[in-house]
Scaffold this motif. Structure first.
Motif, PDB file in Angstrom:
ATOM      1  N   ARG A 144      19.696  71.302  54.548  1.00  0.00           N
ATOM      2  CA  ARG A 144      19.547  69.883  54.874  1.00  0.00           C
ATOM      3  C   ARG A 144      18.556  69.194  53.928  1.00  0.00           C
ATOM      4  NH1 ARG A 144      19.144  73.018  59.067  1.00  0.00           N
ATOM      5  NH2 ARG A 144      16.898  72.792  59.298  1.00  0.00           N
ATOM      6  N   ILE A 145      18.714  67.864  53.827  1.00  0.00           N
ATOM      7  CA  ILE A 145      17.876  67.043  52.957  1.00  0.00           C
ATOM      8  C   ILE A 145      17.213  65.957  53.793  1.00  0.00           C
ATOM      9  CG2 ILE A 145      17.810  65.633  50.871  1.00  0.00           C
ATOM     10  CD1 ILE A 145      20.567  66.879  50.155  1.00  0.00           C
ATOM     11  N   TYR A 146      15.902  65.788  53.607  1.00  0.00           N
ATOM     12  CA  TYR A 146      15.126  64.798  54.355  1.00  0.00           C
ATOM     13  C   TYR A 146      14.347  63.909  53.392  1.00  0.00           C
ATOM     14  CZ  TYR A 146      16.072  67.705  58.467  1.00  0.00           C
ATOM     15  OH  TYR A 146      16.687  68.403  59.469  1.00  0.00           O
ATOM     16  N   GLU A 147      13.917  62.745  53.907  1.00  0.00           N
ATOM     17  CA  GLU A 147      13.241  61.764  53.057  1.00  0.00           C
ATOM     18  C   GLU A 147      12.108  61.069  53.815  1.00  0.00           C
ATOM     19  OE1 GLU A 147      14.723  58.158  50.164  1.00  0.00           O
ATOM     20  OE2 GLU A 147      15.418  58.108  52.244  1.00  0.00           O
ATOM     21  N   ARG A 148      11.032  60.771  53.105  1.00  0.00           N
ATOM     22  CA  ARG A 148       9.999  59.814  53.530  1.00  0.00           C
ATOM     23  C   ARG A 148       9.833  58.844  52.381  1.00  0.00           C
ATOM     24  NH1 ARG A 148       5.473  60.164  57.167  1.00  0.00           N
ATOM     25  NH2 ARG A 148       4.551  58.517  55.897  1.00  0.00           N
ATOM     26  N   ASP A 149      10.511  57.698  52.467  1.00  0.00           N
ATOM     27  CA  ASP A 149      10.551  56.805  51.314  1.00  0.00           C
ATOM     28  C   ASP A 149       9.204  56.169  51.019  1.00  0.00           C
ATOM     29  OD1 ASP A 149      11.546  55.446  53.863  1.00  0.00           O
ATOM     30  OD2 ASP A 149      11.144  53.696  52.607  1.00  0.00           O
ATOM     31  N   ASP A 150       8.341  55.987  52.057  1.00  0.00           N
ATOM     32  CA  ASP A 150       7.035  55.403  51.788  1.00  0.00           C
ATOM     33  C   ASP A 150       6.124  56.364  51.025  1.00  0.00           C
ATOM     34  OD1 ASP A 150       7.048  56.974  54.176  1.00  0.00           O
ATOM     35  OD2 ASP A 150       5.105  56.145  54.723  1.00  0.00           O
ATOM     36  N   LEU A 151       6.436  57.660  51.082  1.00  0.00           N
ATOM     37  CA  LEU A 151       5.694  58.661  50.310  1.00  0.00           C
ATOM     38  C   LEU A 151       6.418  59.032  49.020  1.00  0.00           C
ATOM     39  CD1 LEU A 151       4.596  61.126  53.165  1.00  0.00           C
ATOM     40  CD2 LEU A 151       3.236  59.310  52.088  1.00  0.00           C
ATOM     41  N   TYR A 173      16.310  62.311  58.272  1.00  0.00           N
ATOM     42  CA  TYR A 173      17.468  63.064  57.786  1.00  0.00           C
ATOM     43  C   TYR A 173      18.252  62.220  56.790  1.00  0.00           C
ATOM     44  CZ  TYR A 173      21.837  65.704  57.815  1.00  0.00           C
ATOM     45  OH  TYR A 173      22.951  66.413  57.445  1.00  0.00           O
ATOM     46  N   LEU A 174      18.563  62.808  55.638  1.00  0.00           N
ATOM     47  CA  LEU A 174      19.266  62.095  54.582  1.00  0.00           C
ATOM     48  C   LEU A 174      20.683  62.642  54.373  1.00  0.00           C
ATOM     49  CD1 LEU A 174      18.942  59.923  52.350  1.00  0.00           C
ATOM     50  CD2 LEU A 174      18.071  61.718  50.851  1.00  0.00           C
ATOM     51  N   GLY A 175      20.835  63.948  54.454  1.00  0.00           N
ATOM     52  CA  GLY A 175      22.143  64.554  54.234  1.00  0.00           C
ATOM     53  C   GLY A 175      22.040  66.063  54.189  1.00  0.00           C
ATOM     54  N   ALA A 176      23.023  66.692  53.577  1.00  0.00           N
ATOM     55  CA  ALA A 176      23.076  68.156  53.572  1.00  0.00           C
ATOM     56  C   ALA A 176      23.774  68.636  52.310  1.00  0.00           C
ATOM     57  CB  ALA A 176      23.822  68.654  54.803  1.00  0.00           C
ATOM     58  N   MET A 177      23.689  69.938  52.100  1.00  0.00           N
ATOM     59  CA  MET A 177      24.482  70.596  51.063  1.00  0.00           C
ATOM     60  C   MET A 177      25.502  71.488  51.755  1.00  0.00           C
ATOM     61  SD  MET A 177      21.761  71.568  48.048  1.00  0.00           S
ATOM     62  CE  MET A 177      23.094  71.770  46.827  1.00  0.00           C
ATOM     63  N   THR A 178      26.680  71.563  51.176  1.00  0.00           N
ATOM     64  CA  THR A 178      27.717  72.415  51.734  1.00  0.00           C
ATOM     65  C   THR A 178      28.313  73.257  50.618  1.00  0.00           C
ATOM     66  OG1 THR A 178      29.767  72.456  53.040  1.00  0.00           O
ATOM     67  CG2 THR A 178      29.533  70.683  51.434  1.00  0.00           C
ATOM     68  N   SER A 179      28.783  74.435  50.981  1.00  0.00           N
ATOM     69  CA  SER A 179      29.346  75.332  49.966  1.00  0.00           C
ATOM     70  C   SER A 179      30.245  76.362  50.619  1.00  0.00           C
ATOM     71  CB  SER A 179      28.220  76.057  49.219  1.00  0.00           C
ATOM     72  OG  SER A 179      28.752  77.046  48.351  1.00  0.00           O
ATOM     73  N   ARG A 180      31.272  76.734  49.915  1.00  0.00           N
ATOM     74  CA  ARG A 180      32.142  77.815  50.389  1.00  0.00           C
ATOM     75  C   ARG A 180      31.423  79.154  50.374  1.00  0.00           C
ATOM     76  NH1 ARG A 180      35.837  77.013  45.124  1.00  0.00           N
ATOM     77  NH2 ARG A 180      34.708  78.316  43.621  1.00  0.00           N
ATOM     78  N   TYR A 181      30.273  79.218  49.685  1.00  0.00           N
ATOM     79  CA  TYR A 181      29.493  80.451  49.647  1.00  0.00           C
ATOM     80  C   TYR A 181      28.646  80.651  50.911  1.00  0.00           C
ATOM     81  CZ  TYR A 181      30.426  80.409  44.591  1.00  0.00           C
ATOM     82  OH  TYR A 181      31.019  80.390  43.351  1.00  0.00           O
ATOM     83  N   PHE A 182      28.446  79.591  51.700  1.00  0.00           N
ATOM     84  CA  PHE A 182      27.571  79.700  52.863  1.00  0.00           C
ATOM     85  C   PHE A 182      28.266  80.476  53.976  1.00  0.00           C
ATOM     86  CE2 PHE A 182      25.295  75.391  51.925  1.00  0.00           C
ATOM     87  CZ  PHE A 182      24.759  75.947  50.781  1.00  0.00           C
ATOM     88  N   PRO A 183      27.517  81.240  54.768  1.00  0.00           N
ATOM     89  CA  PRO A 183      28.113  81.897  55.934  1.00  0.00           C
ATOM     90  C   PRO A 183      28.560  80.852  56.956  1.00  0.00           C
ATOM     91  CG  PRO A 183      25.717  82.124  55.952  1.00  0.00           C
ATOM     92  CD  PRO A 183      26.082  81.555  54.617  1.00  0.00           C
ATOM     93  N   PRO A 184      29.597  81.126  57.727  1.00  0.00           N
ATOM     94  CA  PRO A 184      30.120  80.146  58.681  1.00  0.00           C
ATOM     95  C   PRO A 184      29.260  80.067  59.934  1.00  0.00           C
ATOM     96  CG  PRO A 184      31.394  82.166  58.807  1.00  0.00           C
ATOM     97  CD  PRO A 184      30.390  82.369  57.701  1.00  0.00           C
ATOM     98  N   LEU A 185      28.246  79.223  59.874  1.00  0.00           N
ATOM     99  CA  LEU A 185      27.400  79.041  61.049  1.00  0.00           C
ATOM    100  C   LEU A 185      26.854  77.614  61.072  1.00  0.00           C
ATOM    101  CD1 LEU A 185      24.136  79.078  60.111  1.00  0.00           C
ATOM    102  CD2 LEU A 185      24.620  81.494  59.822  1.00  0.00           C
ATOM    103  N   ALA A 186      26.551  77.155  62.263  1.00  0.00           N
ATOM    104  CA  ALA A 186      25.883  75.868  62.453  1.00  0.00           C
ATOM    105  C   ALA A 186      24.521  76.143  63.068  1.00  0.00           C
ATOM    106  CB  ALA A 186      26.708  74.961  63.365  1.00  0.00           C
ATOM    107  N   ARG A 239      23.470  58.548  53.823  1.00  0.00           N
ATOM    108  CA  ARG A 239      23.106  57.276  53.208  1.00  0.00           C
ATOM    109  C   ARG A 239      22.444  57.575  51.869  1.00  0.00           C
ATOM    110  NH1 ARG A 239      17.720  56.868  53.308  1.00  0.00           N
ATOM    111  NH2 ARG A 239      16.557  57.919  54.971  1.00  0.00           N
ATOM    112  N   GLU A 240      22.325  56.568  51.029  1.00  0.00           N
ATOM    113  CA  GLU A 240      21.674  56.745  49.747  1.00  0.00           C
ATOM    114  C   GLU A 240      20.152  56.790  49.921  1.00  0.00           C
ATOM    115  OE1 GLU A 240      23.032  57.363  46.720  1.00  0.00           O
ATOM    116  OE2 GLU A 240      24.835  57.586  47.936  1.00  0.00           O
ATOM    117  N   ALA A 283      19.163  65.839  41.648  1.00  0.00           N
ATOM    118  CA  ALA A 283      17.780  65.379  41.462  1.00  0.00           C
ATOM    119  C   ALA A 283      17.692  64.410  40.285  1.00  0.00           C
ATOM    120  CB  ALA A 283      16.857  66.575  41.241  1.00  0.00           C
ATOM    121  N   ALA A 284      18.372  64.735  39.197  1.00  0.00           N
ATOM    122  CA  ALA A 284      18.368  63.852  38.029  1.00  0.00           C
ATOM    123  C   ALA A 284      19.047  62.520  38.343  1.00  0.00           C
ATOM    124  CB  ALA A 284      19.056  64.532  36.850  1.00  0.00           C
ATOM    125  N   SER A 285      20.107  62.564  39.154  1.00  0.00           N
ATOM    126  CA  SER A 285      20.856  61.339  39.465  1.00  0.00           C
ATOM    127  C   SER A 285      20.046  60.349  40.287  1.00  0.00           C
ATOM    128  CB  SER A 285      22.155  61.688  40.202  1.00  0.00           C
ATOM    129  OG  SER A 285      21.911  62.021  41.561  1.00  0.00           O
TER     130      SER A 285
END
Length: 243
Positions: free
Chosen positions: A72-79, A47-60, A12-13, A106-108
């Motif tokens: 991973r990316i997380y948010e606390r909008d009240d803060l 939880y807000l989202g994640a980053m993905t890349s072909r450079y990352f090792p194949p693991l979950a 989500r945004e 970050a700029a966006s």
């Protein structure tokens, strides 16, 4: 969709309008990694989202039995706070693309400032926190809170992000927790969080982190060993220097 070397994939945004963005990637003493993940839990961030890349090792990464992306990316909008955390080290070959994408995103979302959390190896057990900035006018906010990192280098993804912020004119601060070795150091992570609290008024209690320091050290050692083994096996041919 996945042709770019690094991508931010959101569920989500963000609701934050002018967030403070904090990154904590594995590095010396796992200071950034431990601090960021502790803050996510302690502040009950969403939880807000994640980053993905072909450079990352194949693991979950499994969290409570549920599969998660390793970055991973997380948010606390009240803060007005966004936090980027990683369970995997970023290979030097990927650092430039990673830092560019982080700073671009970050700029966006109109991030007001970026904070990089990392470690620095010194042969003392004082667990001081050293600070560096992207622009000289930011130094004043560090005085009386951290030691100014007058001369030296910031290695890894944090250094690459700081360079990118300098080039793009985005205010950025790097906080480096002092540690004596490469071993996981939650006490240094706690000191770094305390510095964050004083600079940005976050009021994150580090009491639980200090109470569980020995347990966290063992868990992080095990995770680091697993990630290193997986990365070496998966990328030995493509990136012979990985690890």
């Amino acid at each position: 969709m996945y042709h770019d070397p690094v991508q931010v994939i959101l569920e989500r945004e963000p609701r934050c309008r002018n967030p403070l963005l904090i990154e904590g990637f594995p590095g010396i003493g796992l200071v950034g990694n431990i601090a960021s993940q502790y803050m996510i839990h302690e502040l009950k961030m969403n939880y807000l989202g994640a980053m993905t890349s072909r450079y990352f090792p194949p693991l979950a990464v499994l969290l409570g039995g549920v599969v998660n992306m390793p970055v991973r990316i997380y948010e606390r909008d009240d803060l007005d706070l966004i936090l980027l955390t990683s369970d995997i080290p970023i290979h030097p070959l990927a650092s430039y693309d990673m830092s560019r994408e982080i700073v671009r995103w970050a700029a966006s979302i109109k991030t007001r400032e970026i904070v990089c959390l990392a470690g620095i190896t010194l042969m003392t057990d004082q667990r001081r926190v050293f600070g560096a900035v992207s622009h000289a006018e930011l130094l004043e906010k560090l005085r009386g809170v951290t030691e100014i990192f007058e001369l030296g280098t910031i290695a890894g993804i944090s250094g690459s992000i700081m360079n990118e912020c300098r080039l793009k004119g985005i205010p950025a601060v790097c906080l480096l927790g002092e540690t004596m070795s490469d071993e996981p150091d939650p006490r240094s992570a706690a000191a770094t969080i305390d510095a964050l609290n004083r600079i940005y008024g976050l009021n994150v209690s580090t009491a639980k982190l200090l109470e569980r320091a020995a347990e966290i050290e063992m868990q992080m050692q095990q995770l680091a060993a697993q990630v290193k083994t997986s990365a070496e096996e998966a990328t030995a041919k493509e990136f012979p220097m990985y690890g």
